[in-house]
Design an enzyme around this catalytic site. Structure first.
Site, PDB file in Angstrom:
ATOM      1  N   THR A 137      67.200 -26.904  11.657  1.00  9.44           N
ATOM      2  CA  THR A 137      65.981 -26.383  12.278  1.00  9.44           C
ATOM      3  C   THR A 137      64.729 -26.647  11.448  1.00  9.44           C
ATOM      4  OG1 THR A 137      66.320 -24.209  11.262  1.00  9.44           O
ATOM      5  CG2 THR A 137      67.248 -24.550  13.455  1.00  9.44           C
ATOM      6  N   TYR A 156      50.211 -17.460  11.482  1.00 10.45           N
ATOM      7  CA  TYR A 156      51.040 -18.475  12.133  1.00 10.45           C
ATOM      8  C   TYR A 156      50.207 -19.157  13.210  1.00 10.45           C
ATOM      9  CZ  TYR A 156      55.676 -20.254  13.567  1.00 10.45           C
ATOM     10  OH  TYR A 156      56.774 -21.034  13.824  1.00 10.45           O
ATOM     11  N   SER A 170      69.770 -21.453  12.627  1.00 10.89           N
ATOM     12  CA  SER A 170      69.632 -21.648  11.185  1.00 10.89           C
ATOM     13  C   SER A 170      70.714 -20.881  10.429  1.00 10.89           C
ATOM     14  CB  SER A 170      68.243 -21.219  10.715  1.00 10.89           C
ATOM     15  OG  SER A 170      67.993 -19.868  11.050  1.00 10.89           O
ATOM     16  N   GLY A 190      71.545 -25.712   9.677  1.00 10.85           N
ATOM     17  CA  GLY A 190      71.379 -25.598  11.122  1.00 10.85           C
ATOM     18  C   GLY A 190      70.483 -26.656  11.734  1.00 10.85           C
TER      19      GLY A 190
END
EC number: 2.5.1.26
Length: 581
Positions: A162, A501, A231, A160
């Site tokens: 990504t 994150y 993705s 994909g």
């Protein structure tokens, strides 16, 4: 010369130099108000009146200071294709679709790292694939790999696009013809086994298409990475991906039952699809996380579940980040995590407020709710310190409601207060929108990127604090004029730790080489993560971006084992993307 498949060219749908769909983007309109275009998302057409002020206050941004990205692709700037006629003739004889068109080759020459998109916007094109091939099935991939071995061609698998680890970049010193093997035409569900709750699927299927097609039969995988719109299943396997609902559905390694991979030495697959085997080291774990250096993943048998009958969103406000982390730790300890739980620090909470739209909707800001209850329920909560967790529960309705009560009861022990379903739903959906903001920022001298780690519970707070402080210190030392945007959230949860994150961004006005400065700052942040007990990556992978840390992370012997596998499976480096090793 082309021998191409009948398909809508992706560049008509997706941006060639930015994230996502061509018709979807954040802009500042003539009134200086933020606006999101297109109708693909629920925020399409909405106005965000607070966005401009937030950018000016936190980034030093100014709408009068605008960069001018390359408006359209100049084909003549793309490096020419290099390929022998014998190789092309063999592709034609094998009835393999391919193209040497410049735009298609450039489209597959990159992922979505900051430096990749920055160079595209500037029209600076380096090494790109010479040919794009489109296999339609496993047997086509076998033919392509055989032809590549015959002619000593370099193959880079493409799903994909990504990647955020430089995994798709062509090695600049590669002199051989480089073929981008695009799996997008391998997008079928071969069968669904309702008795064993498994599905056998082509590896090139995109996440949102997989869930939609399974949903038509009443099933799902539950695997929802932030990139699931673009993705692919094969990409998830190749990078050891994780999704937002990992807490109940598992990571990709928990979902995979069987994998088929084509290598220069032949096909790797197990002899049966039993749920577990004690037959030496699991060969699946040679494939999971291999990032395209061993071969092409062609087909995957994956676990499925009935579509949950009931979904419920929620959110909790905590007086501070420490209380929020303590709550998540207790939820993990009691093994009662909802499908998704994400704890945002205060900076990320304030950022969410800046994305409050003008109209009343499910996107109403959490701050509006706070104002209503602040004197009573939220007394003592400082808006500049508090943090927010967004929740998503799935399953049987009665069990969901019991589960919800259990989680909110735990939250209350740590000073958490329920903040409503709307805020939880808004936070979950904004996950798919956030990447579009980076493109907007780059229009006004602001660059940013995300990166992640996993860390033991007893190191979460120190890691978050130290990494953000390191980012601020590095920015100051490297001449960044305005305070950086350094924020984090705690997401996927485990018995022994969690995923953290990070988002990092800054205004680069006055800096002559902003990408070099950014990469030095992110490198320092990654060093800080490792020094604080964090992992090299939780789910983004290694690629080329982080491979110089890999030996340190897996030991000399472990690194040697990886090299030995590569040498046996692919002695001539046909899969020469340069990732990991």
């Amino acid at each position: 010369m082309s021998y191409s498949p009948i398909a809508i060219p992706e560049q008509e749908v997706l941006k060639w130099n930015g994230w996502g769909y061509n018709d979807s983007r954040f802009i500042f309109n003539k009134k200086g108000q933020g606006e999101f275009t297109g109708k693909r998302y629920r925020i399409g057409g909405l106005i965000f009146p607070l966005l401009k002020d937030w950018i000016e206050k936190n980034f030093g941004g100014n709408l009068e200071h605008k960069t001018t990205p390359k408006a359209s692709l100049n084909i003549s700037d793309v490096p020419p294709s290099i390929a022998s006629e014998e190789f092309l003739q063999d592709l034609q004889n094998a009835k393999i679709s391919y193209t040497q068109e410049a735009e298609s080759r450039l489209f597959r020459a990159h992922g979505h790292c900051l430096h990749e998109i920055f160079l595209l916007r500037e029209g600076m094109f380096k090494r790109v694939p010479d040919i794009v091939v489109w296999p339609e099935c496993h047997d086509d991939v076998v033919k392509i790999v055989e032809i590549a071995c015959k002619h000593n061609i370099c193959i880079i698998p493409y799903g994909g696009g990504t990647s955020v680890t430089s995994a798709l970049e062509c090695p600049p010193d590669e002199k051989r013809t480089i073929v981008s093997l695009d799996t997008s035409q391998m997008n079928r569900i071969h069968w669904i086994d309702e008795k064993n709750l498994t599905a056998h699927v082509d590896a090139g299927i995109v996440g949102q298409d997989l869930e939609k097609q399974l949903g038509e039969s009443g099933y799902c995988t539950g695997h929802e990475p932030d990139s699931m719109e673009f993705s692919t299943l094969g990409g998830w396997v190749a990078t050891r991906a994780s999704g937002m609902k990992k807490n109940i559905y598992g990571n990709i390694e928990d979902l995979v039952v069987h994998i088929k991979m084509v290598t220069p030495k032949g096909i790797i697959q197990k002899s049966c699809q039993g749920p577990r085997m004690s037959t030496g080291p699991d060969i699946h774990h040679f494939i999971l996380g291999s990032e395209g250096i061993l071969g092409v993943i062609t087909e995957v048998t994956i676990k499925i579940r009935p579509v949950p009958e009931y979904q419920k969103y929620g959110s909790v406000v905590f007086p501070n980040f420490e209380k929020g982390v303590a709550c998540l730790r207790e939820v993990a300890k009691q093994r009662c995590a909802p499908a998704s739980i994400r704890l945002m620090d205060n900076t990320q909470f304030q950022f969410g407020h800046a994305l409050k739209p003008q109209v009343a909707s499910i996107f109403t800001s959490l701050l509006d709710g706070l104002k209503k209850f602040y004197i009573t329920k939220f007394k003592g909560f400082d808006p500049n310190v508090l943090c927010v967790a967004t929740l998503l529960f799935e399953g049987d309705r009665e069990k969901v409601l019991q589960h919800e009560k259990q989680v909110y009861d735990i939250a209350a022990k740590f000073g958490g207060l329920a903040a409503g379903e709307d805020n939880g739903q808004r936070g979950y959906m904004m996950t798919f929108i956030i990447a579009y903001l980076r493109d907007l920022g780059m229009d006004y001298y602001m660059i940013g990127e995300s990166f992640e780690t996993s860390v033991p519970w007893d190191r979460v707070l120190d890691l978050c604090k130290n990494v953000k402080e390191r980012i601020t210190r590095e920015c100051k030392e490297k001449g960044v004029q305005f305070p950086p945007f350094a924020t984090c959230r705690v997401t996927q949860m485990y018995d022994s730790g969690a995923c953290v994150y990070f988002y990092l961004g800054f205004n680069y006005r006055g800096i002559s080489d902003p990408i070099r400065v950014y990469e030095e700052i992110e490198t320092a942040a990654r060093d800080e993560i490792l020094a604080n007990g964090g992992s090299l990556s939780h789910h983004h992978g290694v690629g080329k971006l982080r491979k110089h840390w890999l030996k340190e992370c897996v030991s000399d012997v472990g690194f040697g084992m990886l090299k030995s596998i590569k040498q046996f499976v692919d002695p001539n480096n046909i899969f020469g993307n340069g990732n990991l090793l």
